[in-house]
Design an enzyme around this catalytic site. Structure first.
Site, mmCIF file in Angstrom:
data_model
loop_
_atom_site.group_PDB
_atom_site.id
_atom_site.type_symbol
_atom_site.label_atom_id
_atom_site.label_comp_id
_atom_site.label_asym_id
_atom_site.label_seq_id
_atom_site.Cartn_x
_atom_site.Cartn_y
_atom_site.Cartn_z
ATOM 1 N N GLY A 123 29.135 28.081 31.088
ATOM 2 C CA GLY A 123 29.456 27.607 32.430
ATOM 3 C C GLY A 123 28.677 26.376 32.827
ATOM 4 O O GLY A 123 27.566 26.157 32.344
ATOM 5 N N ASP B 213 35.803 25.618 38.218
ATOM 6 C CA ASP B 213 35.049 26.626 37.469
ATOM 7 C C ASP B 213 33.548 26.343 37.621
ATOM 8 O O ASP B 213 32.772 26.483 36.679
ATOM 9 C CB ASP B 213 35.461 26.670 35.993
ATOM 10 C CG ASP B 213 34.958 27.944 35.313
ATOM 11 O OD1 ASP B 213 34.404 28.818 36.007
ATOM 12 O OD2 ASP B 213 35.124 28.059 34.082
ATOM 13 N N HIS C 208 41.906 34.864 33.294
ATOM 14 C CA HIS C 208 41.053 34.096 32.371
ATOM 15 C C HIS C 208 41.572 34.433 30.983
ATOM 16 O O HIS C 208 41.345 35.530 30.482
ATOM 17 C CB HIS C 208 39.594 34.543 32.540
ATOM 18 C CG HIS C 208 38.644 33.953 31.544
ATOM 19 N ND1 HIS C 208 37.434 33.427 31.902
ATOM 20 C CD2 HIS C 208 38.710 33.819 30.187
ATOM 21 C CE1 HIS C 208 36.807 32.987 30.824
ATOM 22 N NE2 HIS C 208 37.555 33.217 29.767
#
Lengths: 330, 439
Positions: free
Chosen positions: B325, B306, B180
């Site tokens: 997110g 994701d 990441h």
């Protein structure tokens, strides 16, 4: 662009047209008189309930808003949320829904997070939302009271009233905003209001205290602070948060003062009619020297005084949903 | 149902080399016949695939299943349902659970729970203990369990020295480290892309350079160590260019992009709606265009979701306080199709980025009995494990956050019309999803 905040919310100045801004300033002017009466009260918001919701403590702004609400005869619910729900992990939506359930017409809110009032306006669309400062985003009533103060000073000098002058006195006015532009909600609101009224805004700050995309802003970046001071009509200083000076954004507060502080020496560069402003609370000796802050060129107390009629105007327009055509003093 | 017989009729069968209209007969978990006009045995379930693309089931390299620890947001079971509805036959579970998947016990737990899920569940292990970025996790032990991808996703490994050691340690094990990429000292705890929008909104920005600098650093560490590396959710034009350049130099690097980085830009955050908060953040419109161009050109190995479920209460916080997110599994394929140009897109590229590419990166092309998963991302040919999707590029629907299979509702696409939908999903020969309904 919104042409009037009447019946609407006030979360940002970015979407207000010049007409909407002038309407607030003109409405505020009619409330100045109320504040000089023996009985400082009009019934304009009688029966309305306004919640004062400060997630971030601010005695000055909260008192100013609550005073404004009381002078309009509104009932004020003052909630110390900073010390209750947030610490218990309650979501923003739950907090506002709980307060809404008490029966409110408007909420005046301050929050340390940018955009929280925008979110609240979605959660409770039937409640008027007035932003009293959100994170680094906007502080609309500060921008409005700053413009109101400038217009008041210039109108008095010109022997006219602010209301008669509309936005004329701002045409070509040189406004210099100094200090932590990057992290300042006041700077964002001030730049919106001054540019919309026709003034030319210059900013002066170390590179680290400017937004990364400053080149896209409708402002000029001063390359020489002293020269910018010498031509400014209005100098607006910003509070430098102490933690920004601990090496993170400037090497030290002392270095900031020596390069961008309005010291007594630098104040001598100003034109005699220049107006010095500060939204408070001041860090005397950091962004402004005491003797400059206390000089006749500084209108800092006048700004505080004007906070009440400007906030009365904002509360009146948004919450009564009426404009000047209906007499607020009846 | 496991041993049922299925016939997929009249779809465009998208192979890695050529596509043709035909039928697929599935029995006992495998493809037993491919061709025109197959005569089905009695009792076979018929799936009408006219106008649809039939290809290997999608593989998601980047799924947050939240179990263990955050079952209020998602579980392995509900996340697998969301995957099945999205056309996936396998997902790779990310290790940022609570506790993290950094031990044999934790990885074993998820693998075991995954065996009863609707789709195959592979696991990515953590690179460091507790994803704390200070001490290496038992990479060799986890590799022996069948783990093929390792990442501290959610965080990048900030310490370059530690990353070098992890790559050196992992290299002979034949596993891939996935990063990441965000340098926290540059990302400065920000909540959206640093640019015109963040500046206007007064939100602290996570600049593009925070991502790109770590991509540069890790490419050089790959050059030094020879370990293969996968770059997660790349979001900027420069990041993609760096990986393309490194690949051209023969370095063992792969990369993925996320559907939201292909379809949304920074201006979405101007609503201050935390549904648009994600790390790395939504970038500029020109980054979106560059990512789409690279995807169409075949320069991206995988589109990976994701998929990051969060409870409503956590997304009802202020923008800078809300967790980053967004959900992805159920809409990803339609959004990928959009990024590739809609129903006229090349179906080969579509299956390359949603199935074959990610299956290769995750080393899911071969069956692995240790972790109990079948082979994914293969050709639609006789003898292959029957992990298939029937995708209708002309179907359209409006996203409704209240009717998702995921336990969470944090989709940024609520109310958006999506073109393209998985009509049926077959996992190990079993029809697990048909017309949006779990079978």
């Amino acid at each position: 662009m919104i042409d009037s905040i009447a019946g609407g919310n006030l979360v940002s100045l970015a979407t207000l047209s010049q007409r909407a801004i002038v309407e607030v300033l003109d409405t505020a002017e009619s409330f100045v008189e109320v504040n000089s009466r023996a009985v400082k009260k009009v019934p304009a918001l009688k029966g309305k309930v306004i919640a004062s919701l400060f997630f971030e403590e601010s005695t000055r702004t909260r008192l100013s808003f609550e005073t404004a609400a009381k002078r309009l005869s509104a009932d004020v619910l003052s909630l110390a949320v900073a010390s209750s729900s947030v610490k218990k992990g309650e979501s923003l939506r739950d907090t506002i829904n709980t307060i809404d359930a008490l029966g409110i017409d408007a909420v005046v809110m301050r929050h340390s997070s940018s955009g929280a009032p925008v979110q609240v306006s979605r959660y409770v669309p039937h409640v008027r939302v007035i932003n009293a400062g959100d994170g680094q985003h906007q502080h609309p009533t500060q921008g409005l009271l700053d413009a109101f103060t400038v217009r008041q000073v210039l109108a008095a000098r010109a022997g006219t009233s602010g209301r008669e002058s509309g936005s004329e006195l701002f045409a070509g006015l040189k406004v210099l905003i100094v200090g932590d532009i990057r992290h300042s909600r006041v700077a964002r609101s001030d730049i919106e209001v001054y540019t919309r009224l026709g003034a030319h805004v210059t900013v002066a700050a170390p590179g680290t205290l400017l937004p990364s995309d400053i080149a896209q802003w409708p402002v000029t970046v001063a390359t020489n602070f002293d020269e910018a001071l010498a031509t400014a009509d209005v100098v607006g200083l910003l509070r430098l948060q102490k933690e920004r000076g601990s090496g993170a954004f400037v090497p030290s507060l002392g270095e900031f003062t020596s390069t961008y502080g309005l010291t007594a020496r630098r104040a001598k560069l100003l034109r005699p009619e220049a107006i010095i402003m500060h939204p408070g609370p001041m860090n005397r000796g950091v962004e402004i020297d005491s003797q400059v802050a206390d000089s006749s060129a500084a209108v800092i107390e006048q700004q505080v005084r004007n906070g009440v009629p400007v906030r009365m105007a904002v509360l009146y327009l948004t919450t009564a949903g009426a404009t000047l055509e209906s007499d607020p003093n009846d | 149902m496991t041993n049922s017989t299925l016939v997929i009729r009249g779809g465009l069968i998208v192979g890695p080399l050529e596509s043709f209209v035909g039928d697929v007969l599935i029995a006992d978990g495998r493809i037993v016949e491919v061709g025109p006009g197959i005569t089905a045995p009695s009792g076979a379930v018929e799936i009408d695939a006219a106008g649809c693309w039939v290809g290997p089931g999608f593989v998601d390299l980047h799924t947050h299943l939240r179990e263990p620890g955050k079952e209020s947001a998602e579980t392995i079971e509900t996340g697998a349902f969301a995957a099945a509805l999205g056309g996936y036959s396998a997902v790779v579970a990310m290790p940022n659970t609570e506790p993290a998947l950094d031990s044999v016990a934790m990885v074993g737990y998820v693998l075991e729970r995954g065996k009863s899920a609707a789709v195959d569940v592979a696991v990515a292990g953590a690179i460091t203990v507790g994803r704390q970025g200070s001490q290496m996790a038992p990479i060799a032990k986890l590799a022996a369990l069948g783990v093929r991808l390792f990442t501290d996703d959610g965080n990048g490994v900030q310490d370059a020295g530690l990353m070098r050691r992890a790559l050196t340690y992992a290299q002979p094990l034949g596993v891939t480290l996935a990063q990441h990429c965000e340098d926290e000292s540059l990302a400065q705890g920000g909540s959206m892309h640093e640019g015109a929008s963040s500046s206007k909104l007064g939100l602290t920005g996570r600049p593009a350079i925070a991502e790109e600098l770590m991509v540069m650093r890790d490419i050089e560490l790959v050059r030094l160590t020879g370990c293969s590396m996968h770059f997660l959710h790349l979001s900027t034009e420069r990041s993609i260019a760096l990986v393309i350049e490194a690949r051209a130099q023969g370095l063992p690097v792969t990369c993925e992009v996320a559907p939201h980085h292909l379809t949304l830009d920074e201006t979405a955050c101007e609503t201050f709606d935390p549904e648009f908060k994600v790390h790395p953040p939504l970038r500029t419109a020109s980054d979106v265009a560059a990512l789409r161009a690279a995807l169409r050109a075949g320069a991206i190995d995988a589109v990976a979701t994701d998929h990051a479920p969060h409870t409503p209460e956590s997304k009802d916080m202020a923008f800078d306080e809300a967790p980053p997110g967004m959900l992805g599994l159920e809409q990803a394929a339609g959004l990928t199709l959009e990024a590739l140009g809609g129903a006229g897109a090349d179906p080969q590229v579509f299956f390359n980025v949603l199935s074959r590419g990610p299956a290769r990166v995750a080393q899911l092309r071969e069956q692995d009995v240790r972790v109990g998963h079948s082979a994914h991302g293969g050709a639609v040919t006789v003898g292959e494990d029957a992990n298939l999707v029937v995708f209708d590029p002309n179907a359209s629907y409006v996203v409704d956050r209240d009717s998702l299979a995921s336990r969470a509702r944090n989709t940024p696409y609520h109310g958006r019309t999506i073109h393209g939908r998985a009509r049926a999903t077959v996992v190990r020969g079993r029809l697990i999803q048909l017309e949006g309904i779990i079978q």
